[in-house]
Enzyme design. Structure first.
Site, short mmCIF file in Angstrom:
data_model
loop_
_atom_site.label_atom_id
_atom_site.label_comp_id
_atom_site.label_asym_id
_atom_site.label_seq_id
_atom_site.Cartn_x
_atom_site.Cartn_y
_atom_site.Cartn_z
N LYS A 67 0.85 -1.20 0.00
CA LYS A 67 0.00 0.00 0.00
C LYS A 67 0.88 1.24 0.00
CE LYS A 67 -1.88 2.80 2.73
NZ LYS A 67 -1.76 4.05 1.95
N GLU A 94 9.49 0.80 10.98
CA GLU A 94 10.55 1.80 10.81
C GLU A 94 9.88 3.15 10.99
OE1 GLU A 94 12.48 4.49 9.71
OE2 GLU A 94 12.86 3.77 7.67
N CYS A 141 13.37 10.23 7.90
CA CYS A 141 13.24 9.68 9.25
C CYS A 141 14.54 9.86 10.03
CB CYS A 141 12.85 8.22 9.17
SG CYS A 141 13.83 7.30 7.99
N GLU A 197 9.35 15.01 16.34
CA GLU A 197 9.80 14.94 14.96
C GLU A 197 9.02 15.98 14.14
OE1 GLU A 197 8.80 11.42 12.46
OE2 GLU A 197 10.92 11.49 11.96
P1 NAI Z 1 1.51 8.14 8.47
O1 NAI Z 1 2.25 7.31 9.44
O2 NAI Z 1 0.10 8.50 8.74
O3 NAI Z 1 1.53 7.44 7.00
C1 NAI Z 1 2.46 6.47 6.57
C2 NAI Z 1 1.73 5.35 5.85
O4 NAI Z 1 0.83 4.72 6.77
C3 NAI Z 1 0.85 5.80 4.67
O5 NAI Z 1 0.88 4.81 3.67
C4 NAI Z 1 -0.53 5.88 5.29
O6 NAI Z 1 -1.57 5.72 4.35
C5 NAI Z 1 -0.49 4.69 6.25
N1 NAI Z 1 -1.44 4.77 7.36
C6 NAI Z 1 -1.94 5.87 7.97
N2 NAI Z 1 -2.81 5.53 8.94
C7 NAI Z 1 -2.88 4.18 8.95
C8 NAI Z 1 -3.59 3.22 9.73
N3 NAI Z 1 -4.43 3.60 10.68
N4 NAI Z 1 -3.39 1.91 9.47
C9 NAI Z 1 -2.53 1.51 8.53
N5 NAI Z 1 -1.84 2.36 7.75
C10 NAI Z 1 -1.99 3.68 7.95
O7 NAI Z 1 2.37 9.47 8.24
P2 NAI Z 1 1.86 10.89 7.68
O8 NAI Z 1 0.53 11.21 8.25
O9 NAI Z 1 2.01 10.89 6.23
O10 NAI Z 1 2.96 11.85 8.30
C11 NAI Z 1 2.88 12.26 9.66
C12 NAI Z 1 4.25 12.24 10.30
O11 NAI Z 1 4.75 10.92 10.31
C13 NAI Z 1 5.32 13.03 9.59
O12 NAI Z 1 5.28 14.37 9.90
C14 NAI Z 1 6.56 12.37 10.12
O13 NAI Z 1 6.88 12.86 11.38
C15 NAI Z 1 6.17 10.92 10.25
N6 NAI Z 1 6.60 10.12 9.10
C16 NAI Z 1 7.72 9.35 9.23
C17 NAI Z 1 8.20 8.64 8.15
C18 NAI Z 1 9.43 7.80 8.26
O14 NAI Z 1 10.13 7.63 7.28
N7 NAI Z 1 9.71 7.19 9.39
C19 NAI Z 1 7.59 8.73 6.83
C20 NAI Z 1 6.37 9.52 6.80
C21 NAI Z 1 5.94 10.21 7.90
#
Ligand code: NAI
Ligand code: MG
Length: 505
Positions: free
Chosen positions: A197, A272, A306, A405
């Site tokens: 996904k 991660e 990250c 973060e």
């Molecule tokens: P997110 O964690 O909501 O999204 C990442 C992935 O998880 C996307 O594919 C999203 O559709 C999916 N997702 C969201 N809610 C879910 C759920 N309940 N169940 C299963 N999958 C789900 O991150 P978002 O909202 O894009 O960004 C928010 C913050 O997260 C950023 O500001 C940053 O701090 C952090 N982040 C960290 C990343 C990393 O590389 N460790 C990458 C992206 C965001």
């Protein structure tokens, strides 16, 4: 493509124009391109123009269920199971070749969808993807068990390292194709099948990748790609009873939700998550190199990394030497649309991320931190999610900008006196993804590396990556290591076989 006709999209290749604009976007389930069961779609937006780029199917529970069932069939009975490790390896290698031949096309897709400079996508994202698939192509023939010298007479005991089964992979938007590669490479090398996904902000490059699977020789159902939102498609994937393992990269908050959802059927989980990585500069470092390194550590990918070096610790004695260089470097970065060849930093990925980063900027200012440079969207932009490279000083450990973060081009500069103090301060975080130290003192460098609780420590460098080098978190930055041999652990399980061979010849 409507948006591509606009001036910020000069230089978009005809193949990209066609892919983004003319084609009706569908998702890949069981080797077929299909609409969402609900027929719903959502727009993916160009962050440089805030205009929609394309309509993408909005997958939900029913689509995930179809995809998981296809992945199950492919795992249990399909041609994938009959393929030899060597054939699997060749398919991954072929996939790498197919992507490499389309480097420019993939780089442009990433730039349009994510906002990153094309020059960066060309030399970083896509070559790393190609290298990653080649690296795991090599592993397909080397996933070995062991023979165990048990103390039970007459027994030959050995282990088999078998695939886990159907794997759900949920990935973020910061390096869209590279995060797909990190997840797919090891999973496929080990013989699993996958439901991927992509992030709703950046689905295009994964869908284009899906078009190459057949030619690479990866059978239908082995990789299914379901686009959609986290709360719908993502949640359905992490709760589905037929999924054996979930691999997630993203926020800590959703990481916890994924883990709770996976508990329902005791799926294996690897996470991660984010970071608040300490980047430590000693006065005995090459200060030019360290100042430039400090800027690169936070500003690479606009801070949407990250492992971004978001807490910059500078030894007091060197503070007045490093800071002006960092500020000057920050001010000289050229912001603009990713497609512009002059651009060094593009917009943030989405309006949500833009708002989020701006609210951190407001909170920093309100809590008394000083803005040494940057602090918001530069005035020349009236559209696009641009945020100027920002340096905060006079921060305190309990401020949100120091603890949380931000995931934007925002760094907190913090002076320190001695190594013990900085190890303690560096570890004063719930995260533990990465860290760096800049010094010419070899003993001090290694001592600090030992003292820091982080999954990766860079010495006199930052953001060095290789498919062969494991990457992952300590503490709340997650668990499990991607890349390198370590990732095989995530996608295999051990079967112990006891053979009664008797005691007499
Ligand atoms: P997110 O964690 O909501 O999204 C990442 C992935 O998880 C996307 O594919 C999203 O559709 C999916 N997702 C969201 N809610 C879910 C759920 N309940 N169940 C299963 N999958 C789900 O991150 P978002 O909202 O894009 O960004 C928010 C913050 O997260 C950023 O500001 C940053 O701090 C952090 N982040 C960290 C990343 C990393 O590389 N460790 C990458 C992206 C965001
Ligand atoms: Mg979210």
């Amino acid at each position: 493509m409507q948006a591509a006709a606009q001036s910020s999209h000069a230089g978009v290749a005809p193949a990209v124009r066609e892919f983004v604009g003319k084609r009706r976007h569908q998702m890949l389930i069981d080797g077929k391109w299909v609409d969402a069961a609900s027929g719903k779609t959502f727009a993916t937006v160009d962050p440089a123009t805030e205009e929609p780029l394309a309509q993408i199917p909005s997958g939900d529970k029913e689509d995930i269920d179809r995809a998981v069932r296809a992945a199950r069939r492919a795992f249990e009975a399909g041609p994938w199971k009959q393929m030899t490790p060597s054939q699997r390896g060749r398919a991954l290698w072929k996939l790498a070749d197919l992507i490499e031949a389309r480097t420019e096309e993939f780089a442009q897709l990433e730039t349009l969808d994510n906002g990153k400079p094309l020059s960066v996508a060309r030399v970083a994202d896509i070559p790393l993807v190609v290298d990653h698939f080649r690296y795991y192509a090599g592993w397909a023939t080397k996933v070995e068990g062991e023979t165990i010298p048990v103390s039970v007479p007459g027994m030959l005991t050995y282990t088999l390292r078998e695939p886990v089964g159907v794997v759900g992979q949920i990935i973020p938007w910061n390096f869209p194709l590279l995060m797909a590669a990190w997840k797919l490479g090891a999973a496929l090398a080990c013989g699993n099948t996958v439901v991927l996904k992509p992030a709703e902000q950046t689905p295009l490059s994964a869908l284009r990748l899906g078009e190459l699977l057949d030619e690479a020789g990866i059978p239908p159902g082995v990789v299914n790609i379901v686009t959609g939102f986290g709360e719908t498609a993502g949640a359905a994937l992490s709760t589905h009873p037929e999924v054996d393992k979930v691999a997630f990269t993203g926020s800590g908050e959703v990481g916890k939700e994924v883990m709770r959802a996976a508990a329902g059927t005791l799926k294996r989980v690897s996470l991660e998550l984010g970071g608040k990585s300490p980047n430590i500069v000693f006065s005995d470092a090459d200060l030019d190199q360290a100042a430039e390194g400090a800027a690169a550590a936070i500003y690479f990918n606009h801070g949407q990394c990250c492992c971004a070096g978001s807490r910059l610790f500078i030894e007091q004695k060197a503070y007045d030497k490093v800071m002006p260089r960092l500020v000057e470097y920050s001010q000289n970065i050229k912001l603009g649309p990713g497609m512009d060849p002059e651009t060094q930093m593009g917009p943030l990925v989405s309006s949500e991320q833009f708002d989020r980063v701006n609210s951190f900027l407001a909170s920093g200012k309100k809590s008394g931190a000083k803005v040494a440079t940057g602090g918001g969207r530069p005035q020349q932009f009236t559209k696009g999610y641009f945020v100027a490279p920002t340096v905060f000083t006079d921060v305190k450990p309990d401020m949100s900008i120091v603890r949380d973060e931000i995931f934007g081009p925002v760094v907190c500069a913090i002076p320190f006196k001695d190594p013990e103090e900085v190890i303690k301060a560096g570890n004063e975080t719930t995260y533990g993804l990465a860290a760096a130290v800049w010094t010419k003192d070899i003993q001090k460098a290694h001592r600090i590396a030992q003292g820091l609780k982080a999954g990766t420590v860079w010495i006199n460098c930052y953001n060095a990556f290789d498919a062969a080098a494991p990457f992952g978190g300590y503490k709340q930055s997650g668990f499990g290591r991607e890349m390198g041999k370590a990732a095989l652990e995530l996608y295999t399980q051990i079967k112990t076989v006891w053979v009664n061979v008797g005691t007499s010849a």
